[in-house]
Design a protein around this motif. Sequence first.
Motif, PDB file in Angstrom:
ATOM      1  N   ALA A   1      -8.028 -10.197  -0.161  1.00  0.00           N
ATOM      2  CA  ALA A   1      -8.126 -11.640  -0.364  1.00  0.00           C
ATOM      3  C   ALA A   1      -7.748 -12.397   0.907  1.00  0.00           C
ATOM      4  O   ALA A   1      -8.267 -13.476   1.166  1.00  0.00           O
ATOM      5  CB  ALA A   1      -7.235 -12.077  -1.531  1.00  0.00           C
ATOM      6  N   ASP A   2      -6.796 -11.864   1.636  1.00  0.00           N
ATOM      7  CA  ASP A   2      -6.419 -12.499   2.897  1.00  0.00           C
ATOM      8  C   ASP A   2      -5.959 -11.395   3.839  1.00  0.00           C
ATOM      9  O   ASP A   2      -5.529 -10.319   3.415  1.00  0.00           O
ATOM     10  CB  ASP A   2      -5.310 -13.533   2.681  1.00  0.00           C
ATOM     11  N   PRO A   3      -6.031 -11.650   5.139  1.00  0.00           N
ATOM     12  CA  PRO A   3      -5.709 -10.573   6.098  1.00  0.00           C
ATOM     13  C   PRO A   3      -4.213 -10.393   6.332  1.00  0.00           C
ATOM     14  O   PRO A   3      -3.832  -9.570   7.148  1.00  0.00           O
ATOM     15  CB  PRO A   3      -6.410 -11.046   7.381  1.00  0.00           C
ATOM     16  N   VAL A   4      -3.379 -11.155   5.652  1.00  0.00           N
ATOM     17  CA  VAL A   4      -1.928 -11.105   5.920  1.00  0.00           C
ATOM     18  C   VAL A   4      -1.213 -10.215   4.917  1.00  0.00           C
ATOM     19  O   VAL A   4      -0.365  -9.401   5.277  1.00  0.00           O
ATOM     20  CB  VAL A   4      -1.339 -12.535   5.904  1.00  0.00           C
ATOM     21  N   SER A   5      -1.550 -10.362   3.650  1.00  0.00           N
ATOM     22  CA  SER A   5      -0.817  -9.644   2.601  1.00  0.00           C
ATOM     23  C   SER A   5      -1.091  -8.158   2.670  1.00  0.00           C
ATOM     24  O   SER A   5      -2.160  -7.701   3.081  1.00  0.00           O
ATOM     25  CB  SER A   5      -1.213 -10.176   1.220  1.00  0.00           C
ATOM     26  N   ARG A   6      -0.103  -7.396   2.238  1.00  0.00           N
ATOM     27  CA  ARG A   6      -0.257  -5.955   2.048  1.00  0.00           C
ATOM     28  C   ARG A   6      -0.413  -5.686   0.554  1.00  0.00           C
ATOM     29  O   ARG A   6      -0.179  -6.571  -0.269  1.00  0.00           O
ATOM     30  CB  ARG A   6       0.946  -5.215   2.615  1.00  0.00           C
ATOM     31  N   TYR A   7      -0.784  -4.474   0.231  1.00  0.00           N
ATOM     32  CA  TYR A   7      -1.050  -4.121  -1.154  1.00  0.00           C
ATOM     33  C   TYR A   7      -0.250  -2.884  -1.537  1.00  0.00           C
ATOM     34  O   TYR A   7      -0.093  -1.953  -0.728  1.00  0.00           O
ATOM     35  CB  TYR A   7      -2.551  -3.856  -1.386  1.00  0.00           C
TER      36      TYR A   7
ATOM     37  N   GLU B   1       1.342   4.173  -3.440  1.00  0.00           N
ATOM     38  CA  GLU B   1       1.184   4.074  -1.994  1.00  0.00           C
ATOM     39  C   GLU B   1       1.027   2.604  -1.638  1.00  0.00           C
ATOM     40  O   GLU B   1       0.665   1.779  -2.486  1.00  0.00           O
ATOM     41  CB  GLU B   1      -0.033   4.876  -1.515  1.00  0.00           C
ATOM     42  N   GLU B   2       1.276   2.277  -0.376  1.00  0.00           N
ATOM     43  CA  GLU B   2       1.101   0.915   0.122  1.00  0.00           C
ATOM     44  C   GLU B   2       0.100   0.927   1.255  1.00  0.00           C
ATOM     45  O   GLU B   2      -0.024   1.911   2.010  1.00  0.00           O
ATOM     46  CB  GLU B   2       2.430   0.340   0.595  1.00  0.00           C
ATOM     47  N   SER B   3      -0.608  -0.166   1.349  1.00  0.00           N
ATOM     48  CA  SER B   3      -1.558  -0.283   2.438  1.00  0.00           C
ATOM     49  C   SER B   3      -0.794  -0.399   3.755  1.00  0.00           C
ATOM     50  O   SER B   3       0.329  -0.917   3.797  1.00  0.00           O
ATOM     51  CB  SER B   3      -2.449  -1.502   2.225  1.00  0.00           C
ATOM     52  N   PRO B   4      -1.382   0.098   4.845  1.00  0.00           N
ATOM     53  CA  PRO B   4      -0.677  -0.002   6.135  1.00  0.00           C
ATOM     54  C   PRO B   4      -0.555  -1.448   6.596  1.00  0.00           C
ATOM     55  O   PRO B   4      -1.278  -2.329   6.144  1.00  0.00           O
ATOM     56  CB  PRO B   4      -1.554   0.834   7.066  1.00  0.00           C
ATOM     57  N   ALA B   5       0.395  -1.677   7.466  1.00  0.00           N
ATOM     58  CA  ALA B   5       0.588  -3.020   7.996  1.00  0.00           C
ATOM     59  C   ALA B   5      -0.613  -3.419   8.836  1.00  0.00           C
ATOM     60  O   ALA B   5      -1.230  -2.582   9.510  1.00  0.00           O
ATOM     61  CB  ALA B   5       1.872  -3.087   8.824  1.00  0.00           C
ATOM     62  N   PRO B   6      -0.994  -4.678   8.806  1.00  0.00           N
ATOM     63  CA  PRO B   6      -2.121  -5.127   9.655  1.00  0.00           C
ATOM     64  C   PRO B   6      -1.816  -4.881  11.121  1.00  0.00           C
ATOM     65  O   PRO B   6      -0.658  -4.825  11.545  1.00  0.00           O
ATOM     66  CB  PRO B   6      -2.237  -6.626   9.333  1.00  0.00           C
ATOM     67  N   PRO B   7      -2.887  -4.754  11.919  1.00  0.00           N
ATOM     68  CA  PRO B   7      -2.659  -4.473  13.356  1.00  0.00           C
ATOM     69  C   PRO B   7      -1.855  -5.541  14.059  1.00  0.00           C
ATOM     70  O   PRO B   7      -1.109  -5.242  14.977  1.00  0.00           O
ATOM     71  CB  PRO B   7      -4.089  -4.373  13.920  1.00  0.00           C
TER      72      PRO B   7
ATOM     73  N   LYS C   1      -3.492   0.280 -10.638  1.00  0.00           N
ATOM     74  CA  LYS C   1      -2.846  -1.017 -10.669  1.00  0.00           C
ATOM     75  C   LYS C   1      -2.456  -1.371  -9.244  1.00  0.00           C
ATOM     76  O   LYS C   1      -1.844  -0.556  -8.552  1.00  0.00           O
ATOM     77  CB  LYS C   1      -1.598  -0.996 -11.557  1.00  0.00           C
ATOM     78  N   TYR C   2      -2.817  -2.563  -8.804  1.00  0.00           N
ATOM     79  CA  TYR C   2      -2.440  -2.955  -7.453  1.00  0.00           C
ATOM     80  C   TYR C   2      -2.083  -4.436  -7.437  1.00  0.00           C
ATOM     81  O   TYR C   2      -2.559  -5.229  -8.255  1.00  0.00           O
ATOM     82  CB  TYR C   2      -3.526  -2.631  -6.442  1.00  0.00           C
ATOM     83  N   VAL C   3      -1.202  -4.752  -6.506  1.00  0.00           N
ATOM     84  CA  VAL C   3      -0.683  -6.097  -6.397  1.00  0.00           C
ATOM     85  C   VAL C   3      -0.493  -6.401  -4.915  1.00  0.00           C
ATOM     86  O   VAL C   3      -0.081  -5.532  -4.129  1.00  0.00           O
ATOM     87  CB  VAL C   3       0.649  -6.242  -7.178  1.00  0.00           C
ATOM     88  N   ALA C   4      -0.814  -7.594  -4.540  1.00  0.00           N
ATOM     89  CA  ALA C   4      -0.610  -8.035  -3.163  1.00  0.00           C
ATOM     90  C   ALA C   4       0.809  -8.552  -3.003  1.00  0.00           C
ATOM     91  O   ALA C   4       1.373  -9.167  -3.907  1.00  0.00           O
ATOM     92  CB  ALA C   4      -1.622  -9.117  -2.802  1.00  0.00           C
ATOM     93  N   PHE C   5       1.400  -8.284  -1.829  1.00  0.00           N
ATOM     94  CA  PHE C   5       2.742  -8.786  -1.574  1.00  0.00           C
ATOM     95  C   PHE C   5       2.863  -9.168  -0.110  1.00  0.00           C
ATOM     96  O   PHE C   5       2.203  -8.598   0.764  1.00  0.00           O
ATOM     97  CB  PHE C   5       3.797  -7.745  -1.961  1.00  0.00           C
ATOM     98  N   ASN C   6       3.687 -10.144   0.088  1.00  0.00           N
ATOM     99  CA  ASN C   6       3.956 -10.625   1.448  1.00  0.00           C
ATOM    100  C   ASN C   6       5.454 -10.889   1.515  1.00  0.00           C
ATOM    101  O   ASN C   6       5.932 -11.928   1.061  1.00  0.00           O
ATOM    102  CB  ASN C   6       3.157 -11.885   1.729  1.00  0.00           C
ATOM    103  N   GLY C   7       6.175  -9.946   2.042  1.00  0.00           N
ATOM    104  CA  GLY C   7       7.638 -10.063   2.026  1.00  0.00           C
ATOM    105  C   GLY C   7       8.148  -9.884   0.608  1.00  0.00           C
ATOM    106  O   GLY C   7       7.920  -8.867  -0.039  1.00  0.00           O
TER     107      GLY C   7
END
Length: 1389
Positions: A1118-1124, A1142-1148, A1089-1095
């Motif tokens: 889906a977009d380069p801003v959100s984390r998962y 686990e969460e995806s790492p922050a974008p560079p 199960k995964y969900v995108a989040f931004n703040g």
Amino acid sequence: MRRLAARGAAGDVGEVAAPAADSTDCAQGRSRRPPRLIDLCAVWDPGVFLPAAGWKRASGTARRRLNEAETVSGLSSVREAQVERLEAARPCRPGSRERGPVLRMARQQPPPWVHTAILLCLLSLTGAIEIPMDPSIQNELSQPPTITKQSVKDHIVDPRDNILIECEAKGNPAPSFHWTRNSRFFNIAKDPRVSMRRRSGTLVIDFRSGGRPEEYEGEYQCFARNKFGTALSNRIRLQVSKSPLWPKENLDPVVVQEGAPLTLQCNPPPGLPSPVIFWMSSSMEPITQDKRVSQGHNGDLYFSNVMLQDMQTDYSCNARFHFTHTIQQKNAFTLKVLTNNPYNDSSLRNHPDMYSARGVAERTPSFMYPQGTASSQMVLRGMDLLLECIASGVPTPDIAWYKKGGDLPSDKAKFENFNKALRITNVSEEDSGEYFCLASNKMGSIRHTISVRVKAAPYWLDEPKNLILAPGEDGRLVCRANGNPKPTVQWMVNGEPLQSAPPNPNREVAGDTIIFRDTQISSRAVYQCNTSNEHGYLLANAFVSVLDVPPRMLSPRNQLIRVILYNRTRLDCPFFGSPIPTLRWFKNGQGSNLDGGNYHVYENGSLEIKMIRKEDQGIYTCVATNILGKAENQVRLEVKDPTRIYRMPEDQVAKRGTTVQLECRVKHDPSLKLTVSWLKDDEPLYIGNRMKKEDDSLTIFGVAERDQGSYTCVASTELDQDLAKAYLTVLADQATPTNRLAALPKGRPDRPRDLELTDLAERSVRLTWIPGDDNNSPITDYVVQFEEDQFQPGVWHDHSKFPGSVNSAILQLSPYVNYQFRVIAINEVGSSHPSLPSERYRTSGAPPESNPADVRGEGTRKNNMEITWTPMNATSAFGPNLRYIVKWRRRETRETWNNVTVWGSRYVVGQTPVYVPYEIRVQAENDFGKGPEPDTVIGYSGEDYPRAAPTDVKIRVLNSTAISLQWNRVYPDTVQGQLREYRAYYWRESSLLKNLWVSQKRQQASFPGDRPRGVVSRLFPYSNYKLEMVVVNGRGDGPRSETKEFTTPEGVPSAPRRFRVRQPNLETINLEWDHPEHPNGILIGYTLKYVAFNGTKLGKQIVENFSPNQTKFTVQRADPVSRYRFTLSARTQVGSGEAVTEESPAPPNEATPTAAPDRQSIWNVTVLPNSKWANITWKHNFGPGTDFVVEYTDSNHTKKSVPVKAQAQPVQLTDLYPGMTYTLRIYSRDNEGISSTVITFMTSTAYTNNQADIATQGWFIGLMCAIALLVLILLIVCFIKRSRGGKYPVREKKDVPLGPEDPKEEDGSFDYSDEDNKPLQGSQTSLDGTIKQQESDDSLVDYGEGGEGQFNEDGSFIGQYTVKKDKEETEGNESSEATSPVNAIYSLA
């Protein structure tokens, strides 16, 4: 009042004094109780009343009644007539004085208090004996029936269930039961549907075979009878619950003008019990209620004023019936609102003048319910009073409540339904009166007055209680009830009216009281009191039982009581008998009755010793006696020395970083276990790494500011404790005094001086001293200490403590001790230094007055018994050459005593049988003589291993991790010792998963005591287990039982291991994981199960299901801003297991905060677990010397914590269990509120994946290595052969001439590495172990020499193939392209 026969703790000690022997005793003819149990009638002498003795010894209850009686203006004429008639009719025993003087005094108008005395004489006739709760006594004594359980008076039953009418009773012999229905005998045997429960009177009416419950409605009453009487239940009114249907009706739309009031009537069908009413729309949406629209108590829906928005829904009344659990809905009302403003503008709803904005005329309030200006209401005492006022008006009126002539009862009154209802709970008579509600709006106000009358069904003032008497005693039954109107009282005996019962000369009825005199065995019966008025009735059963019982002791025999010297104690001796026995106490089996002086005997049999002394130690015997016999019991009293702190911690001032030591030396009784603990600021002190706690001190290393405060040393035993407090002040480095020091002008006192011994006696001496300066703080206490030079020279012990106002005291001394004394002064600041010692004083010797304590006999081997004891100290030796006479003999045989004299504290008896009881005595002796006779202690010789194993072991699987065991217990003679426990040894034989290695280490589960069953938990699911049972005693295990096998069912898996989230670029996220450490069954797949989040914004959750072999997955961003945020769990047939997140790492390009938070916090907790340990690291912004606590909890909810230093990272937890799930947090020891987040981790176990790719299997890798080695050898042989046989003639095999660009050796030969012999591309190994082709034009079939390529059983390739050529070149070419084994290896790679 009569004393209770069964005595417990001490109660009132007062009782009425007995008269002189020559007194006129009108009471002697009515009672044969002991002379000291005489009521107030007995203290009347002709012309003389002796109130002093009687008043002084009267109980608190009797004095209170007399005081209340004196305040009454006068007795009623009826009561006076009854009293005079009863007194005149009382017979006198032969030999007593005549009644003439008593009656003459009555005619001579005695003082008013004489009437009170005579009334108390009547009241004191209740001579009830209380039966103890001891089952052995309860089962032996005859007892009339008593109703213990019955159905409620109004018994409403569900028509769908069988009918149950309860009636339970107890008695000895057990009672029989019968019933009446509608006051007529109910013959149960004639109705096949009706039965009675075994050993019970409960009726069961069964409708499974048909029948109508309504046929059994009526009034039932239960009768419980044995040979001593008959008890009755209440009259139980049986009714069948009814939920009638709503009458069908067609409702026309309700037309109403906007702003007008409206009432929608519900009129629910009458149900039993009444249904619960609520309003909803036809679409089952609840109707919103507020101050304007609300439901009344009668179920109607009231609109104080109708608005246009009320037309947006319809209104349906619903009735919910309790027993049938059904809801019936009435046809819905539809509203049609006529308005001057047809636009329903929602913005006007919150308008400050909404009505005028909509053109609705404003109106003064008027009442919709109740009608008119006044009404009345009646309520029963104890019920809830509900008053309701609902008013109409524009704007909506407000409702307020008042009570005329007083305030509303704030503790019982509460407002409901938007203040439209007033509820007063538990109504009493003072709640009657006039209440009024005031409805008001800006146009005016009106009121409605409600007159409340409180009536009352009967309620008890004095409920009749069971009366248990001895033969010849007097008693009474009182049945007093109140109500409104006043209830009437009717007496019955054994269920029949008292008037129709056979006459009893020993019984007389006086209104609500039945008086019994000179009762005999034949007087036993059950009496019923029925008190009733128009609102209800009360029925009570009370039996009269006459008992003839010799004295019996109720407490365990030979109790041991330990008490601290100089304390107060109480020795209990509960007893029972009928007639009531008299009790006497004796010490050491001799001497006179103990009462008076230092002893006080309470009327319940307890002996109080006001101040315990050493000479009070011994055996106390209590003897209870009545005319039928006597009984006795013994209590052994041991006197222990008090616990005292003789060197107390002192106030200290220390610089930061230094070391501080607080002393706390304690003297205590050596036979008691001492525990020394410390408090800081009156809270338990946490002993960290900077502190060291020893038996007599507390050391603090590297003192910090947080260490400042008060420190209390607590020395405690199981009997007493002592405290000593000191204050530690911590200075800064510059050693500037703190405000506390500057604000303290007080100091510890100076030491006392000039000690002097006077009044020298054999066992005492007077010590006098001169106090030192108190330094502005008054001295509160003096502690006198002593030192002796024989056993512990140089060690000071606390002797006694005295108030600060004295400077001279008499000290009690022990024989044969060479004393010297010193004194310490104490004030609120602390204690002084000890004074200089006094001169020595030696007391003369004497035989010991006590014997050693803690005598025990235990076997160290199977054929011996070691007798040990605590040696006596200097103050109890009483003379030189202290020694011990040890005696022993077998308990059962009562053989002669064996004895030996021992100088130490142990003796071993040899050649004993296995585990037999011995009687042991240890007596102290010195050169002056022997001590007192010692107590007998039971010891046991050594134990041998048990000879038998538990049999008939049965296993029942409870769930995937637990089983239930049941076994037959072993016979006691096979235990050969004290049975400690039954123990189950079990081990995991194998897993039901193939190729899964398991540990076969034996584990054990203990079941203490002699029990036949137990539960074994924490098993691994989906496994085969074996189990054996043994019995364990003090020596060890017995033989093992037959091995049992069982299998645990499948469970849910553990979390997938090593879940990795990698982000190679901004478009994709790669997920990888390993199979669970514990599959606990056959894996059927994974759920991601995964969900995108931004703040704080979350996207839609996506769920993916994978096969059990898949361990990789790629997510397209889906977009380069959100984390998962990813949550992964494994599944078996049982369900999903524990998830890992686990969460995806922050974008560079996203700034990652690296600085610590501004406030103190803990973050970035990392756990690296293994099977039995885990390394913990974290980040924080505390100082380098901060103490942390690592707190972790396993899946069995066992919580542990480890204190650590800030700089001690990583921290290793070493006491973990393999395969266990843990939760962990880290917090500051100084402030637990500063804590990390709670994280979850699991320890690992050895596990081999049975479903992994074939390319990762060890056997396959070994096989490929062997083939590669073989190919290498063949190539070497081939090249060697070539080098011997010359160049390979490639040119002759070619049809095309060699061009100048062709690679060529000097001798015309070609290089053997053409393009066609390169490794094949495009093949890969799939997850299920098969070989799949990628998008390639080549095929393995094309390379074969005929037919498809095949694999043999071990996965190797069968057949040879050549490098693919053009078809023209391939045809007829037989030798130029020999089959290469290297190509076969390439194809498999």
